[in-house]
Design a protein around this motif. Structure first.
Motif, PDB file in Angstrom:
ATOM      1  N   VAL A 133       0.855  -1.181   0.000  1.00 19.29           N
ATOM      2  CA  VAL A 133       0.000   0.000   0.000  1.00 19.29           C
ATOM      3  C   VAL A 133       0.899   1.241   0.000  1.00 19.29           C
ATOM      4  O   VAL A 133       1.855   1.316   0.775  1.00 19.29           O
ATOM      5  CB  VAL A 133      -0.916   0.041   1.248  1.00 19.29           C
ATOM      6  N   SER A 134       0.593   2.192  -0.878  1.00 21.04           N
ATOM      7  CA  SER A 134       1.305   3.477  -0.836  1.00 21.04           C
ATOM      8  C   SER A 134       0.660   4.319   0.249  1.00 21.04           C
ATOM      9  O   SER A 134      -0.456   4.816   0.089  1.00 21.04           O
ATOM     10  CB  SER A 134       1.228   4.183  -2.192  1.00 21.04           C
ATOM     11  N   THR A 135       1.356   4.466   1.367  1.00 20.00           N
ATOM     12  CA  THR A 135       0.748   5.065   2.559  1.00 20.00           C
ATOM     13  C   THR A 135       0.993   6.563   2.684  1.00 20.00           C
ATOM     14  O   THR A 135       0.250   7.246   3.392  1.00 20.00           O
ATOM     15  CB  THR A 135       1.279   4.373   3.828  1.00 20.00           C
ATOM     16  N   ALA A 136       2.014   7.098   2.038  1.00 22.52           N
ATOM     17  CA  ALA A 136       2.308   8.526   2.212  1.00 22.52           C
ATOM     18  C   ALA A 136       3.111   9.065   1.036  1.00 22.52           C
ATOM     19  O   ALA A 136       3.973   8.372   0.489  1.00 22.52           O
ATOM     20  CB  ALA A 136       3.077   8.759   3.509  1.00 22.52           C
ATOM     21  N   LEU A 137       2.812  10.297   0.666  1.00 23.39           N
ATOM     22  CA  LEU A 137       3.612  11.064  -0.283  1.00 23.39           C
ATOM     23  C   LEU A 137       3.998  12.363   0.410  1.00 23.39           C
ATOM     24  O   LEU A 137       3.153  13.033   1.015  1.00 23.39           O
ATOM     25  CB  LEU A 137       2.795  11.420  -1.532  1.00 23.39           C
ATOM     26  N   PHE A 138       5.271  12.696   0.335  1.00 25.84           N
ATOM     27  CA  PHE A 138       5.708  14.012   0.802  1.00 25.84           C
ATOM     28  C   PHE A 138       6.890  14.443  -0.041  1.00 25.84           C
ATOM     29  O   PHE A 138       7.388  13.676  -0.867  1.00 25.84           O
ATOM     30  CB  PHE A 138       6.030  14.005   2.299  1.00 25.84           C
ATOM     31  N   THR A 139       7.295  15.673   0.114  1.00 27.35           N
ATOM     32  CA  THR A 139       8.353  16.205  -0.744  1.00 27.35           C
ATOM     33  C   THR A 139       9.537  16.683   0.077  1.00 27.35           C
ATOM     34  O   THR A 139       9.412  17.001   1.264  1.00 27.35           O
ATOM     35  CB  THR A 139       7.844  17.387  -1.596  1.00 27.35           C
ATOM     36  N   LYS A 140      10.674  16.711  -0.586  1.00 29.80           N
ATOM     37  CA  LYS A 140      11.896  17.258  -0.005  1.00 29.80           C
ATOM     38  C   LYS A 140      12.332  18.417  -0.905  1.00 29.80           C
ATOM     39  O   LYS A 140      12.634  18.199  -2.079  1.00 29.80           O
ATOM     40  CB  LYS A 140      12.979  16.178   0.063  1.00 29.80           C
ATOM     41  N   ASN A 152      18.838  15.952   5.738  1.00 29.72           N
ATOM     42  CA  ASN A 152      20.102  16.194   6.441  1.00 29.72           C
ATOM     43  C   ASN A 152      21.145  16.890   5.561  1.00 29.72           C
ATOM     44  O   ASN A 152      22.287  17.048   5.953  1.00 29.72           O
ATOM     45  CB  ASN A 152      20.665  14.898   7.049  1.00 29.72           C
ATOM     46  N   GLN A 153      20.728  17.313   4.356  1.00 36.29           N
ATOM     47  CA  GLN A 153      21.555  18.191   3.535  1.00 36.29           C
ATOM     48  C   GLN A 153      20.959  19.598   3.501  1.00 36.29           C
ATOM     49  O   GLN A 153      21.253  20.395   2.615  1.00 36.29           O
ATOM     50  CB  GLN A 153      21.639  17.638   2.100  1.00 36.29           C
ATOM     51  N   GLY A 154      20.090  19.869   4.489  1.00 28.75           N
ATOM     52  CA  GLY A 154      19.490  21.203   4.581  1.00 28.75           C
ATOM     53  C   GLY A 154      18.159  21.341   3.883  1.00 28.75           C
ATOM     54  O   GLY A 154      17.596  22.447   3.821  1.00 28.75           O
ATOM     55  N   GLY A 155      17.635  20.233   3.341  1.00 30.43           N
ATOM     56  CA  GLY A 155      16.346  20.276   2.667  1.00 30.43           C
ATOM     57  C   GLY A 155      15.189  20.443   3.642  1.00 30.43           C
ATOM     58  O   GLY A 155      15.334  20.231   4.845  1.00 30.43           O
ATOM     59  N   THR A 156      14.049  20.821   3.108  1.00 31.49           N
ATOM     60  CA  THR A 156      12.842  21.050   3.907  1.00 31.49           C
ATOM     61  C   THR A 156      11.764  20.059   3.491  1.00 31.49           C
ATOM     62  O   THR A 156      11.539  19.852   2.300  1.00 31.49           O
ATOM     63  CB  THR A 156      12.315  22.479   3.691  1.00 31.49           C
ATOM     64  N   VAL A 157      11.090  19.461   4.464  1.00 30.44           N
ATOM     65  CA  VAL A 157      10.012  18.520   4.174  1.00 30.44           C
ATOM     66  C   VAL A 157       8.687  19.279   4.095  1.00 30.44           C
ATOM     67  O   VAL A 157       8.390  20.125   4.940  1.00 30.44           O
ATOM     68  CB  VAL A 157       9.941  17.416   5.256  1.00 30.44           C
ATOM     69  N   ARG A 158       7.901  18.951   3.052  1.00 24.57           N
ATOM     70  CA  ARG A 158       6.589  19.573   2.875  1.00 24.57           C
ATOM     71  C   ARG A 158       5.587  18.501   2.426  1.00 24.57           C
ATOM     72  O   ARG A 158       5.970  17.437   1.948  1.00 24.57           O
ATOM     73  CB  ARG A 158       6.652  20.670   1.800  1.00 24.57           C
ATOM     74  N   THR A 159       4.309  18.818   2.553  1.00 23.11           N
ATOM     75  CA  THR A 159       3.300  17.902   2.014  1.00 23.11           C
ATOM     76  C   THR A 159       3.314  17.997   0.490  1.00 23.11           C
ATOM     77  O   THR A 159       3.724  19.013  -0.094  1.00 23.11           O
ATOM     78  CB  THR A 159       1.895  18.249   2.527  1.00 23.11           C
ATOM     79  N   PHE A 160       2.844  16.945  -0.145  1.00 21.06           N
ATOM     80  CA  PHE A 160       2.819  16.894  -1.611  1.00 21.06           C
ATOM     81  C   PHE A 160       1.940  18.017  -2.172  1.00 21.06           C
ATOM     82  O   PHE A 160       2.353  18.745  -3.079  1.00 21.06           O
ATOM     83  CB  PHE A 160       2.307  15.517  -2.051  1.00 21.06           C
TER      84      PHE A 160
END
Length: 251
Positions: A133-140, A152-160
């Motif tokens: 099951v594809s349970t989650a999508l998010f972006t970096k 850990n390279q300074g990226g930010t996590v956001r919702t798709f």
């Protein structure tokens, strides 16, 4: 993290698993093992090439190589180096690699959200019945001066959806792509099961190019989810953990 799910470090082996299936070939950027001949071939064909460790993680030790009017420009983190010939570039890369195995991968011109490059993580997990099951999508979302988008390279996590709202793609594109990526995640899980037993979860790193085509950059067999705690809404984090309980994932 000690939970019951198989791991496979080799990016090269995982890439080969995908390339054996005609369905995935159009989604995998051209990838070769690093050597002098392959470096020359990749640079002949592409304006941007990534040099990445076969067994690396977290976006570390990745070097981006770009063609310039005067030769080539390599970048690792914020450090840039110019080369006038392929031979000079190869010598430095070979010295950097040492005895470690590295890959060369065609560079993808990442789509941007509010002017910043991003890629997508597709989290796929086995349910209690053993189905993917594809349970989650998010972006970096990457920093403009960095090579990798990783947290850990300074990226930010956001919702798709939040990220896609900052792109030039149409409003109908987002739900269509979400459905496509979820189907792709399940298909990759089934593919990996044919090659190795015991996988309970996978994390696909997918790039969208500027035209909206998805590309599977790599498949993680020990995907990190702790960056999701930084989101205001912890629904994605909690959903992944609820699916992971039966195989022993609790964080």
């Amino acid at each position: 993290m000690n939970y019951r799910s198989s791991t496979m470090q080799s990016k090269w082996k995982k890439t080969q698993w995908l390339l054996k299936d005609s369905y995935f070939r159009k989604y995998v950027p051209h990838t070769l093992l690093f050597n002098k001949k392959n470096l020359s071939a990749m640079l002949d064909n592409y304006s941007s090439v990534f040099f990445k460790p076969t067994n690396g993680s977290g976006g570390t030790n990745i070097i981006r190589i770009r063609k310039t009017d005067r030769g080539y420009l390599s970048q690792m983190n914020a450090t840039k180096t110019s080369y006038s010939t392929t031979n000079q570039l190869y010598r430095d890369l070979n010295r950097f690699a040492g005895s470690r195995s590295y890959l060369l991968q065609k560079g993808i011109n990442l789509a941007q959200s509010n002017g910043k490059p991003f890629d997508i993580r597709v989290m796929v997990q086995k349910n209690r019945q053993g189905d993917w099951v594809s349970t989650a999508l998010f972006t970096k979302i990457g920093k403009p001066n960095k090579v990798a988008t990783n947290y850990n390279q300074g990226g930010t996590v956001r919702t798709f959806s939040e990220t896609m709202n900052g792109t030039d793609f149409s409003s109908t594109f987002t739900p269509q792509m979400e459905s496509k990526l979820k189907r792709l995640g399940v298909a990759v899980g089934n593919n990996f099961d044919r090659h190795h037993k015991g996988f309970q979860e996978l994390g696909l790193d997918v790039a969208l190019d500027s035209k909206g085509k998805p590309w599977i950059l790599e498949v993680n067999t020990r995907p990190q989810i702790y960056p999701l705690k930084a989101l205001k809404n912890r629904n994605l984090y909690d959903k992944i953990l609820s699916y992971g309980k039966h195989y022993g994932r609790f964080k």
